[in-house]
Design a protein around this motif. Structure first.
Motif, short mmCIF file in Angstrom:
data_model
loop_
_atom_site.label_atom_id
_atom_site.label_comp_id
_atom_site.label_asym_id
_atom_site.label_seq_id
_atom_site.Cartn_x
_atom_site.Cartn_y
_atom_site.Cartn_z
N ILE A 158 0.82 -1.21 0.00
CA ILE A 158 0.00 0.00 0.00
C ILE A 158 0.86 1.26 0.00
O ILE A 158 0.64 2.18 -0.80
N GLU A 159 1.83 1.34 0.91
CA GLU A 159 2.65 2.55 1.02
C GLU A 159 3.32 2.93 -0.31
O GLU A 159 3.32 4.11 -0.68
N PRO A 160 3.86 1.97 -1.08
CA PRO A 160 4.51 2.36 -2.34
C PRO A 160 3.55 2.93 -3.38
O PRO A 160 4.01 3.54 -4.36
N LEU A 161 2.24 2.76 -3.19
CA LEU A 161 1.29 3.33 -4.14
C LEU A 161 1.18 4.85 -3.99
O LEU A 161 0.76 5.53 -4.93
N PHE A 162 1.56 5.37 -2.84
CA PHE A 162 1.35 6.79 -2.55
C PHE A 162 2.66 7.56 -2.37
O PHE A 162 2.66 8.79 -2.40
N ASN A 163 3.74 6.87 -2.13
CA ASN A 163 5.03 7.54 -2.00
C ASN A 163 6.11 6.71 -2.66
O ASN A 163 6.01 5.47 -2.71
N ARG A 164 7.14 7.37 -3.12
CA ARG A 164 8.31 6.66 -3.62
C ARG A 164 9.34 6.61 -2.50
O ARG A 164 9.60 7.60 -1.82
N PHE A 165 9.92 5.44 -2.33
CA PHE A 165 10.89 5.22 -1.27
C PHE A 165 12.24 4.84 -1.89
O PHE A 165 12.29 4.03 -2.81
N GLY A 166 13.26 5.45 -1.35
CA GLY A 166 14.60 5.12 -1.79
C GLY A 166 15.50 4.93 -0.59
O GLY A 166 15.25 5.51 0.48
N PRO A 167 16.54 4.13 -0.71
CA PRO A 167 17.45 3.94 0.42
C PRO A 167 18.17 5.23 0.77
O PRO A 167 18.56 6.00 -0.12
N MET A 168 18.34 5.48 2.05
CA MET A 168 19.10 6.65 2.48
C MET A 168 20.56 6.48 2.07
O MET A 168 21.13 5.39 2.20
N GLU A 169 21.12 7.55 1.56
CA GLU A 169 22.51 7.50 1.12
C GLU A 169 23.43 7.17 2.30
O GLU A 169 23.23 7.67 3.41
N PRO A 170 24.44 6.32 2.08
CA PRO A 170 25.41 6.05 3.15
C PRO A 170 26.05 7.35 3.61
O PRO A 170 26.38 8.23 2.80
N GLY A 171 26.19 7.48 4.91
CA GLY A 171 26.76 8.70 5.47
C GLY A 171 26.52 8.77 6.96
O GLY A 171 25.97 7.84 7.56
N PRO A 172 26.92 9.88 7.58
CA PRO A 172 26.79 10.01 9.04
C PRO A 172 25.35 9.86 9.53
O PRO A 172 25.12 9.24 10.57
N GLN A 173 24.37 10.43 8.79
CA GLN A 173 22.99 10.35 9.26
C GLN A 173 22.47 8.91 9.27
O GLN A 173 21.89 8.45 10.25
N ARG A 174 22.71 8.19 8.19
CA ARG A 174 22.27 6.80 8.12
C ARG A 174 22.98 5.96 9.18
O ARG A 174 22.35 5.14 9.86
N SER A 175 24.27 6.17 9.33
CA SER A 175 25.02 5.40 10.33
C SER A 175 24.52 5.69 11.74
O SER A 175 24.40 4.78 12.57
N ALA A 176 24.18 6.97 12.01
CA ALA A 176 23.69 7.34 13.33
C ALA A 176 22.33 6.68 13.61
O ALA A 176 22.08 6.20 14.73
N LEU A 177 21.46 6.62 12.61
CA LEU A 177 20.14 6.02 12.82
C LEU A 177 20.25 4.51 13.02
O LEU A 177 19.57 3.93 13.88
N LEU A 178 21.11 3.86 12.24
CA LEU A 178 21.31 2.42 12.42
C LEU A 178 21.95 2.12 13.77
O LEU A 178 21.59 1.14 14.43
N ALA A 179 22.89 2.97 14.17
CA ALA A 179 23.53 2.77 15.48
C ALA A 179 22.52 2.98 16.60
O ALA A 179 22.55 2.26 17.62
N LEU A 180 21.60 3.93 16.42
CA LEU A 180 20.56 4.18 17.41
C LEU A 180 19.66 2.95 17.55
O LEU A 180 19.36 2.51 18.68
N ALA A 181 19.27 2.38 16.43
CA ALA A 181 18.43 1.18 16.46
C ALA A 181 19.18 0.01 17.08
O ALA A 181 18.61 -0.77 17.87
N ASP A 182 20.46 -0.12 16.74
CA ASP A 182 21.26 -1.21 17.30
C ASP A 182 21.42 -1.06 18.81
O ASP A 182 21.32 -2.04 19.57
N ARG A 183 21.65 0.17 19.26
CA ARG A 183 21.78 0.42 20.70
C ARG A 183 20.48 0.12 21.43
O ARG A 183 20.48 -0.28 22.59
N ASP A 184 19.37 0.30 20.72
CA ASP A 184 18.07 0.05 21.31
C ASP A 184 17.65 -1.41 21.22
O ASP A 184 16.60 -1.80 21.74
N GLY A 185 18.48 -2.21 20.53
CA GLY A 185 18.14 -3.62 20.38
C GLY A 185 17.01 -3.87 19.41
O GLY A 185 16.32 -4.90 19.50
N VAL A 186 16.83 -2.96 18.46
CA VAL A 186 15.76 -3.10 17.47
C VAL A 186 16.40 -3.40 16.11
O VAL A 186 17.23 -2.63 15.62
N ARG A 187 16.00 -4.50 15.52
CA ARG A 187 16.56 -4.88 14.23
C ARG A 187 15.67 -4.31 13.12
O ARG A 187 14.47 -4.58 13.06
#
Length: 378
Positions: A158-187
């Protein structure tokens, strides 16, 4: 506190609320009134018979055409109110989409609704016809299973019918968000960017999906406007929903609620006085469709404030989780200010509106809660 915002910011948010709430509420009232008018009078039965007659007048034609007619009528009566709300929001700079794009979204939503509603309602009436006395027992199980399936499939289909999604470019922001999820124990499966700027200037991010479909999604408007640390605070709040299993719990509660609602519909549509009033011979008669829809809408309207109250508690808990995960109340408060100003929110709306419609605490309450947390953890 209101003092966290300028007089102009507070006035702007209140002005938008006053301009759009009458149209939002009006649309809901008119839509509910339409269903009640059709469901509790023979008028609805007449509509079902008429549109079914266009396709041969068989039982199947009446079920499918009657369902489509109710969906389309509901969309038609809601359309002027939705268009007015869009116009109001455009006047405050919140809409970037052209009318043509908005019309395409309306048609796309209608198509998705019909694709879901037609087979579900047909299966329901086939079940009622086969088991007229106890149809609501297997139907309740089917409704619960449907809620679970849609929760899993929504981000994929459903979501792809209304918005286009693309992977976040590798960089500090993406690394910080993944590290935040990892620190929180959320995969999470991935971090995506939604092209929300095609429609709006509003800021948002969320974590969607269950299990293998879980992903962090950030609006491109948020990434362009907010400071990186503020983006992390927004995502930390959303990770709180995952950590506390709010998506899973919401899905389970939604499934249970759907099952209970189907049982209630079974009891209501089994009352012969109601069927007589609706002009239907029995629950399996396709002419009972408007009555079924009206009862479902009334159940939803009555349960709405309770659902909002539960939602506000869940959102407040996710705020606490963001504070505990980041330990950064000052940036949390800055993030709440930015979201409120960018989204032109009423930072302290009237209590009655909050009780009836608000799914989130107001900006003032969220900032106050952050300061209480800050004082307790000084």
């Amino acid at each position: 506190m209101v003092e966290d915002f300028t007089v102009e910011q507070v006035a702007r948010g209140r002005a938008l609320r006053r301009a759009q709430v009458p149209w939002v509420v009006g649309g809901r009232v008119v839509g509910l009134g339409l269903l009640v008018g059709l469901g509790f009078t023979p008028a609805g039965a007449g509509v079902v018979s008429a549109v079914g007659g266009w396709f041969g007048g068989s039982w199947t034609a009446e079920v499918l055409a009657g369902t489509a007619a109710l969906v389309v009528l509901g969309e038609v009566v809601a359309l002027p109110f939705a268009a007015r709300v869009r116009t109001v929001r455009a006047g405050y700079g919140l809409v970037t989409q052209r009318w043509s794009g908005w019309a395409v979204d309306v048609l796309r939503t209608l198509a998705v609704t019909l694709l879901l509603a037609l087979p579900v309602v047909f299966a329901l009436y086939a079940l009622i016809d086969a088991r007229p006395d106890r149809w609501w027992l297997p139907a309740a199980g089917g409704a619960a299973a449907l809620v679970v399936a849609l929760s899993f499939l929504h981000p994929l289909l459903i979501e792809p019918l209304f918005n286009r999604f693309g992977p976040m470019e590798p960089g500090p922001q993406r690394s910080a968000l993944l590290a935040l999820a990892d620190r929180d124990g959320v995969r999470v499966r991935e971090v995506l960017v939604a092209d929300a700027s095609r429609r709006t200037t509003a800021l948002n991010a969320y974590v969607s999906g269950l299990g293998s479909t879980r992903r962090i999604v950030a609006y491109d408007t948020l990434l362009r406007t907010a400071e990186p640390r503020e983006v992390e605070l927004v995502v930390a709040h959303e990770l709180g929903h995952v950590k506390h299993r709010d998506v899973l719990t919401g899905t389970v509660l939604g499934a249970v609620g759907a099952a209970v609602a189907v049982c209630a519909l079974g009891l209501l549509t089994g009352l012969q006085p109601l069927l007589d009033r609706a002009g239907a011979a029995g629950a399996a008669d396709p002419r009972s469709l408007p009555l079924l829809a009206a009862c479902a809408a009334l159940i939803g309207a009555v349960s709405g404030p309770a659902q909002c109250a539960v939602s506000r508690r869940i959102e407040a808990r996710a705020d606490r989780h963001a504070l505990e995960l980041t330990g950064d109340p000052e940036q949390f408060i800055a993030m709440q200010r930015r979201l409120a100003v960018a989204n032109v929110s009423d930072v302290d709306p009237p209590r009655m509106l909050t009780l009836l419609f608000a799914t989130h605490p107001s900006a003032v309450r969220r900032i106050a809660a952050a300061r209480v947390w800050q004082a307790a953890h000084a």
